[in-house]
Scaffold this active site. Structure first.
Site, PDB file in Angstrom:
ATOM      1  N   ARG A  52       0.838  -1.206   0.000  1.00 57.09           N
ATOM      2  CA  ARG A  52       0.000   0.000   0.000  1.00 57.09           C
ATOM      3  C   ARG A  52       0.873   1.257   0.000  1.00 57.09           C
ATOM      4  O   ARG A  52       0.633   2.202  -0.750  1.00 57.09           O
ATOM      5  CB  ARG A  52      -0.921  -0.007   1.220  1.00 57.09           C
ATOM      6  CG  ARG A  52      -2.161   0.805   0.956  1.00 57.09           C
ATOM      7  CD  ARG A  52      -3.299   0.500   1.882  1.00 57.09           C
ATOM      8  NE  ARG A  52      -4.565   0.649   1.158  1.00 57.09           N
ATOM      9  CZ  ARG A  52      -5.750   0.602   1.711  1.00 57.09           C
ATOM     10  NH1 ARG A  52      -5.878   0.379   2.979  1.00 57.09           N
ATOM     11  NH2 ARG A  52      -6.841   0.758   0.996  1.00 57.09           N
TER      12      ARG A  52
ATOM     13  N   ALA B 130     -24.013   8.747  14.923  1.00 62.25           N
ATOM     14  CA  ALA B 130     -25.372   9.265  14.729  1.00 62.25           C
ATOM     15  C   ALA B 130     -25.548   9.792  13.309  1.00 62.25           C
ATOM     16  O   ALA B 130     -26.562   9.526  12.654  1.00 62.25           O
ATOM     17  CB  ALA B 130     -25.661  10.368  15.747  1.00 62.25           C
TER      18      ALA B 130
ATOM     19  N   CYS C   4     -18.957   1.944   5.700  1.00 58.09           N
ATOM     20  CA  CYS C   4     -19.305   2.605   6.965  1.00 58.09           C
ATOM     21  C   CYS C   4     -20.709   2.352   7.486  1.00 58.09           C
ATOM     22  O   CYS C   4     -20.872   2.032   8.662  1.00 58.09           O
ATOM     23  CB  CYS C   4     -19.100   4.108   6.815  1.00 58.09           C
ATOM     24  SG  CYS C   4     -17.397   4.529   6.487  1.00 58.09           S
ATOM     25  N   PHE C   5     -21.728   2.539   6.638  1.00 58.89           N
ATOM     26  CA  PHE C   5     -23.094   2.588   7.167  1.00 58.89           C
ATOM     27  C   PHE C   5     -23.453   1.356   7.999  1.00 58.89           C
ATOM     28  O   PHE C   5     -23.863   1.462   9.149  1.00 58.89           O
ATOM     29  CB  PHE C   5     -24.108   2.784   6.033  1.00 58.89           C
ATOM     30  CG  PHE C   5     -24.180   4.194   5.511  1.00 58.89           C
ATOM     31  CD1 PHE C   5     -23.528   5.236   6.149  1.00 58.89           C
ATOM     32  CD2 PHE C   5     -24.917   4.481   4.372  1.00 58.89           C
ATOM     33  CE1 PHE C   5     -23.594   6.533   5.658  1.00 58.89           C
ATOM     34  CE2 PHE C   5     -25.002   5.777   3.871  1.00 58.89           C
ATOM     35  CZ  PHE C   5     -24.330   6.799   4.524  1.00 58.89           C
TER      36      PHE C   5
ATOM     37  N   PHE D 269     -19.559   0.177  -4.757  1.00 57.05           N
ATOM     38  CA  PHE D 269     -20.754   0.475  -3.949  1.00 57.05           C
ATOM     39  C   PHE D 269     -21.408   1.801  -4.331  1.00 57.05           C
ATOM     40  O   PHE D 269     -22.542   2.068  -3.953  1.00 57.05           O
ATOM     41  CB  PHE D 269     -20.429   0.422  -2.451  1.00 57.05           C
ATOM     42  CG  PHE D 269     -19.756   1.646  -1.883  1.00 57.05           C
ATOM     43  CD1 PHE D 269     -18.394   1.844  -1.988  1.00 57.05           C
ATOM     44  CD2 PHE D 269     -20.508   2.609  -1.216  1.00 57.05           C
ATOM     45  CE1 PHE D 269     -17.780   2.971  -1.466  1.00 57.05           C
ATOM     46  CE2 PHE D 269     -19.904   3.739  -0.674  1.00 57.05           C
ATOM     47  CZ  PHE D 269     -18.541   3.918  -0.808  1.00 57.05           C
TER      48      PHE D 269
HETATM   49  N1  LIG Z   1     -13.779   4.922   4.043  1.00 56.17           N
HETATM   50  C1  LIG Z   1     -14.443   6.006   4.408  1.00 56.17           C
HETATM   51  O1  LIG Z   1     -15.066   6.672   3.583  1.00 56.17           O
HETATM   52  C2  LIG Z   1     -14.453   6.447   5.844  1.00 56.17           C
HETATM   53  C3  LIG Z   1     -14.958   7.726   6.138  1.00 56.17           C
HETATM   54  C4  LIG Z   1     -14.968   8.152   7.471  1.00 56.17           C
HETATM   55  C5  LIG Z   1     -14.450   7.315   8.464  1.00 56.17           C
HETATM   56  N2  LIG Z   1     -13.951   6.080   8.153  1.00 56.17           N
HETATM   57  C6  LIG Z   1     -13.340   5.292   9.244  1.00 56.17           C
HETATM   58  O2  LIG Z   1     -11.911   5.461   9.170  1.00 56.17           O
HETATM   59  C7  LIG Z   1     -11.228   4.256   9.556  1.00 56.17           C
HETATM   60  C8  LIG Z   1     -10.306   3.809   8.438  1.00 56.17           C
HETATM   61  O3  LIG Z   1     -11.104   3.543   7.303  1.00 56.17           O
HETATM   62  P1  LIG Z   1     -10.460   3.342   5.864  1.00 56.17           P
HETATM   63  O4  LIG Z   1     -11.603   3.241   4.917  1.00 56.17           O
HETATM   64  O5  LIG Z   1      -9.399   4.361   5.627  1.00 56.17           O
HETATM   65  O6  LIG Z   1      -9.769   1.889   6.063  1.00 56.17           O
HETATM   66  P2  LIG Z   1      -8.634   1.205   5.186  1.00 56.17           P
HETATM   67  O7  LIG Z   1      -8.739  -0.252   5.385  1.00 56.17           O
HETATM   68  O8  LIG Z   1      -8.672   1.753   3.796  1.00 56.17           O
HETATM   69  O9  LIG Z   1      -7.262   1.727   5.850  1.00 56.17           O
HETATM   70  C9  LIG Z   1      -6.796   1.382   7.109  1.00 56.17           C
HETATM   71  C10 LIG Z   1      -5.292   1.169   7.027  1.00 56.17           C
HETATM   72  O10 LIG Z   1      -4.768   1.001   8.362  1.00 56.17           O
HETATM   73  C11 LIG Z   1      -3.645   0.122   8.275  1.00 56.17           C
HETATM   74  N3  LIG Z   1      -3.327  -0.394   9.611  1.00 56.17           N
HETATM   75  C12 LIG Z   1      -4.073  -1.209  10.404  1.00 56.17           C
HETATM   76  N4  LIG Z   1      -3.462  -1.405  11.588  1.00 56.17           N
HETATM   77  C13 LIG Z   1      -2.301  -0.691  11.544  1.00 56.17           C
HETATM   78  C14 LIG Z   1      -1.237  -0.472  12.468  1.00 56.17           C
HETATM   79  N5  LIG Z   1      -1.262  -1.029  13.697  1.00 56.17           N
HETATM   80  N6  LIG Z   1      -0.185   0.308  12.098  1.00 56.17           N
HETATM   81  C15 LIG Z   1      -0.166   0.885  10.856  1.00 56.17           C
HETATM   82  N7  LIG Z   1      -1.148   0.721   9.946  1.00 56.17           N
HETATM   83  C16 LIG Z   1      -2.212  -0.049  10.285  1.00 56.17           C
HETATM   84  C17 LIG Z   1      -4.105  -0.936   7.287  1.00 56.17           C
HETATM   85  O11 LIG Z   1      -3.014  -1.648   6.733  1.00 56.17           O
HETATM   86  C18 LIG Z   1      -4.872  -0.089   6.252  1.00 56.17           C
HETATM   87  O12 LIG Z   1      -4.052   0.280   5.156  1.00 56.17           O
HETATM   88  C19 LIG Z   1     -12.340   3.259   9.898  1.00 56.17           C
HETATM   89  O13 LIG Z   1     -12.562   3.351  11.285  1.00 56.17           O
HETATM   90  C20 LIG Z   1     -13.545   3.793   9.154  1.00 56.17           C
HETATM   91  O14 LIG Z   1     -14.755   3.429   9.781  1.00 56.17           O
HETATM   92  C21 LIG Z   1     -13.922   5.644   6.865  1.00 56.17           C
HETATM   93  O1  LIG Z   2     -29.742   8.789  -1.866  1.00 58.06           O
HETATM   94  C1  LIG Z   2     -28.889   7.919  -1.744  1.00 58.06           C
HETATM   95  C2  LIG Z   2     -27.564   8.195  -1.325  1.00 58.06           C
HETATM   96  C3  LIG Z   2     -26.665   7.147  -1.197  1.00 58.06           C
HETATM   97  N1  LIG Z   2     -27.034   5.868  -1.478  1.00 58.06           N
HETATM   98  C4  LIG Z   2     -26.064   4.761  -1.296  1.00 58.06           C
HETATM   99  O2  LIG Z   2     -25.542   4.824   0.027  1.00 58.06           O
HETATM  100  C5  LIG Z   2     -24.217   4.295   0.067  1.00 58.06           C
HETATM  101  C6  LIG Z   2     -23.269   5.249   0.788  1.00 58.06           C
HETATM  102  O3  LIG Z   2     -23.090   6.411  -0.009  1.00 58.06           O
HETATM  103  P1  LIG Z   2     -22.295   7.698   0.510  1.00 58.06           P
HETATM  104  O4  LIG Z   2     -22.786   8.071   1.843  1.00 58.06           O
HETATM  105  O5  LIG Z   2     -22.371   8.726  -0.547  1.00 58.06           O
HETATM  106  O6  LIG Z   2     -20.784   7.162   0.564  1.00 58.06           O
HETATM  107  P2  LIG Z   2     -19.789   6.755   1.775  1.00 58.06           P
HETATM  108  O7  LIG Z   2     -18.422   6.919   1.249  1.00 58.06           O
HETATM  109  O8  LIG Z   2     -20.191   5.449   2.338  1.00 58.06           O
HETATM  110  O9  LIG Z   2     -19.998   7.912   2.876  1.00 58.06           O
HETATM  111  C7  LIG Z   2     -20.733   7.719   4.076  1.00 58.06           C
HETATM  112  O10 LIG Z   2     -19.957   7.054   5.048  1.00 58.06           O
HETATM  113  C8  LIG Z   2     -18.723   7.747   5.379  1.00 58.06           C
HETATM  114  C9  LIG Z   2     -17.963   6.843   6.319  1.00 58.06           C
HETATM  115  O11 LIG Z   2     -18.323   6.954   7.642  1.00 58.06           O
HETATM  116  C10 LIG Z   2     -19.076   9.101   5.980  1.00 58.06           C
HETATM  117  O12 LIG Z   2     -17.876   9.775   6.327  1.00 58.06           O
HETATM  118  C11 LIG Z   2     -19.894   9.906   4.980  1.00 58.06           C
HETATM  119  O13 LIG Z   2     -20.277  11.150   5.558  1.00 58.06           O
HETATM  120  C12 LIG Z   2     -21.131   9.101   4.594  1.00 58.06           C
HETATM  121  O14 LIG Z   2     -21.865   9.794   3.573  1.00 58.06           O
HETATM  122  C13 LIG Z   2     -23.842   4.039  -1.401  1.00 58.06           C
HETATM  123  O15 LIG Z   2     -24.014   2.666  -1.693  1.00 58.06           O
HETATM  124  C14 LIG Z   2     -24.833   4.874  -2.187  1.00 58.06           C
HETATM  125  O16 LIG Z   2     -25.089   4.381  -3.473  1.00 58.06           O
HETATM  126  C15 LIG Z   2     -28.346   5.586  -1.894  1.00 58.06           C
HETATM  127  O17 LIG Z   2     -28.681   4.429  -2.129  1.00 58.06           O
HETATM  128  N2  LIG Z   2     -29.232   6.623  -2.023  1.00 58.06           N
END
Ligand SMILES: NC(=O)c1ccc[n+]([C@@H]2O[C@H](COP(=O)([O-])OP(=O)(O)OC[C@H]3O[C@@H](n4cnc5c(N)ncnc54)[C@H](O)[C@@H]3O)[C@@H](O)[C@H]2O)c1
Ligand SMILES: O=c1ccn([C@@H]2O[C@H](COP(=O)(O)OP(=O)(O)O[C@H]3O[C@H](CO)[C@@H](O)[C@H](O)[C@H]3O)[C@@H](O)[C@H]2O)c(=O)[nH]1
Length: 479
Positions: free
Chosen positions: A37, A217, A271-272, A333
């Protein structure tokens, strides 16, 4: 000032790249235990697809943005350490299937305590259960050798596909901290980082627990809107109403608003579901079964919606898809991402495979390897660090993967549109129809095609929550 972020994933990578871009005076290191990565972050082929990310990384990488596997060095040197590691749903033991697994978080916290030689602010960026900060604080202070740690909660609200836009122009930045003089000072220090580009009134400060709970929330409210409109879509199909018209009319009420009211085959993403399950578990642990049950229903409706879609496909095609070729257009997704975590496509494909269909899958950003991995992986295994996921899963033989929508639909009996990629709206459906078996079906899980035009061509069309095609009306009721 030096910042280090542990976890170079979908959140850590883009968030830190934007901090580096907007704060040239700060040195930002993103570290990860996954060697491939980090290598990808240092190459021209970034490990995640996100519009606008390439440009930001190119501008800062090597200047004040660094990607490294030398986790300990960068943590030791940092003033602020963000932790953005995986927080998967537990698969075993207490709370299995619901509670968050904090293994990676805890190991990161213990490592911070081990290697630190100066005071640090430790920022929770991962989404975590309420009161995690307290647990982390205990791990850090019991192992601190006199070093002072301040814990902040700074949950991330970016959505994939629009991450850079969301980070440039966030609705709000939330910072939770201890309400002590040291806590306030730490909050102020982090606030100053964001204040480089975020207007002051959009930087909210709260106590630690409010910040942690606000993240869960917000996701629960957003997912609930989708489950609400999806529940309505079933009723629309039963009554002849059109869900697009209903959500437009509902969303015109300024108290409700128009966003996030698109009916779909179901919500996906990392996430959801995970965060709602986590919320449900916290409610149960706090003796609130009714509240837990309320939020559980959001997930139940989502599962119902995905099942309903599969049932529509099978029942429309004479109650069997055995050995029929079904084209799957879109596997991610949502559009503009290659992420497949918890994508509804996995459930739909598994449902169709369960009925012995042959699938031909096309998504502009998802690889064959990823599709095969997703269709053979166990529930919840997807959210562990990549290097801990199965490397060579067994191949699902009924699945073929192609790099073109026309190839996917050739000789197919039906098409399922599962991701709303813009390119699917512009397909030459006449050409597709001519090359398909007849009767030719389109099942639009995202309501992106013009059903009337497709019916003119000759297709039998199902669109989520829209008045049913006469063909479908005669088929058995499904649920
Ligand atoms: N993906 C999103 O859109 C999103 C948005 C908001 C919040 N989050 C939250 O953020 C967090 C991370 O999500 P993500 O989507 O970036 O996950 P991800 O799997 O893409 O990335 C996490 C990374 O952490 C690394 N890792 C794990 N343990 C480690 C350690 N001990 N030392 C160093 N590296 C380590 C993994 O190798 C991985 O590359 C989760 O808690 C998720 O719920 C995700
Ligand atoms: O009207 C809508 C809007 C979204 N979706 C679906 O809902 C899922 C999630 O979409 P979206 O929320 O846009 O993407 P994420 O990257 O999962 O983002 C959500 O999850 C993140 C991780 O926690 C948060 O940070 C963001 O605020 C929150 O929007 C996807 O499958 C979309 O296709 C629908 O079906 N209908």
């Amino acid at each position: 000032m030096k910042i280090c972020c542990i976890g170079a994933g979908y959140v850590g990578g883009p968030t830190m790249a934007v901090i580096a871009l907007k704060c040239p005076d700060i040195e930002v290191a993103v570290v990860d235990i996954s060697v491939p990565r980090i290598a990808a972050w240092n190459s021209d082929q970034l490990p995640i697809y996100e519009p606008g990310l390439d440009g930001v990384v190119k501008e800062c990488r090597g200047r004040n943005l660094f990607f490294s596997t030398d986790v300990e060095k960068h943590v030791r040197e940092a003033d602020i350490v963000f932790v953005s590691v995986n927080t998967p749903t537990k698969t075993r033991g207490l709370g299995a299937g619901k509670a968050a697994d904090l293994t990676y978080w805890e190991s990161a916290a213990r490592m911070i305590a081990d290697v630190s030689k100066s005071d640090k602010i430790v920022v929770e960026k991962s989404t975590v259960p309420v009161k995690t900060a307290e647990a982390i604080e205990k791990i850090l202070t019991h192992n601190s050798k006199g070093i002072k740690f301040q814990i902040l909660s700074n949950p991330e609200f970016l959505a994939e596909g629009t991450a850079i836009q969301d980070l440039f122009n966030p609705d709000r930045v939330l910072i939770g901290g201890r309400e002590t003089p040291e806590g306030n000072k730490a909050v102020q220090a982090l606030k100053e980082v964001y204040a480089h580009w975020v207007p002051e009134e959009r930087i909210l400060t709260t106590n630690l627990w409010s910040a942690e709970l606000s993240k869960l929330a917000a996701n629960a409210f957003l997912a609930q809107r989708i489950s609400s409109v999806n529940a309505m879509s079933a009723l629309c199909e039963a009554t002849g109403a059109d869900v697009t018209q209903v959500s437009y009319a509902v969303g015109k009420d300024t108290r409700i608003g128009p966003k996030f009211l698109n009916a779909s085959v179901g919500f996906g993403g990392s996430c959801f579901q995970k965060d709602i399950l986590n919320l449900v578990y916290i409610c149960e642990c706090n003796g609130l079964p009714e509240v837990a049950e309320y939020w559980k229903q959001v997930i139940k409706i989502n599962d119902y919606q995905k099942n309903r879609f599969v049932n529509r496909v099978v029942s429309s095609m004479f109650n069997t898809v055995s050995n029929k070729k079904i084209a799957i257009l879109g596997f991610a997704f949502k559009k503009d991402t290659g992420d497949t975590r918890e994508t509804p496509a996995i459930d739909v494909c598994k449902g169709l495979l369960g009925d012995k269909a042959r699938l031909s899958i096309y998504d502009p950003q998802v690889t064959e390897d990823q599709v095969q991995r997703d269709l053979s992986m166990n529930k919840f295994d997807w959210d562990h660090p990549l290097h801990l996921q199965p490397m060579s899963p067994t191949t699902v033989k009924q699945v073929s993967w192609v790099w073109d929508a026309y190839e996917a639909t050739k000789d197919a009996h039906g098409i399922c549109i599962l991701t709303e990629w813009d390119e699917f709206k512009k397909l030459d459906f006449k050409r597709i129809y001519d090359n398909m078996q007849k009767p030719a079906f389109v099942f639009d899980g995202r309501n992106i095609v013009n059903a009337d035009e497709l019916r003119e061509i000759g297709f039998i069309v199902y669109s989520i929550g829209k008045p049913l095609d006469p063909w479908l009306k005669d088929m058995p009721a499904v649920a």
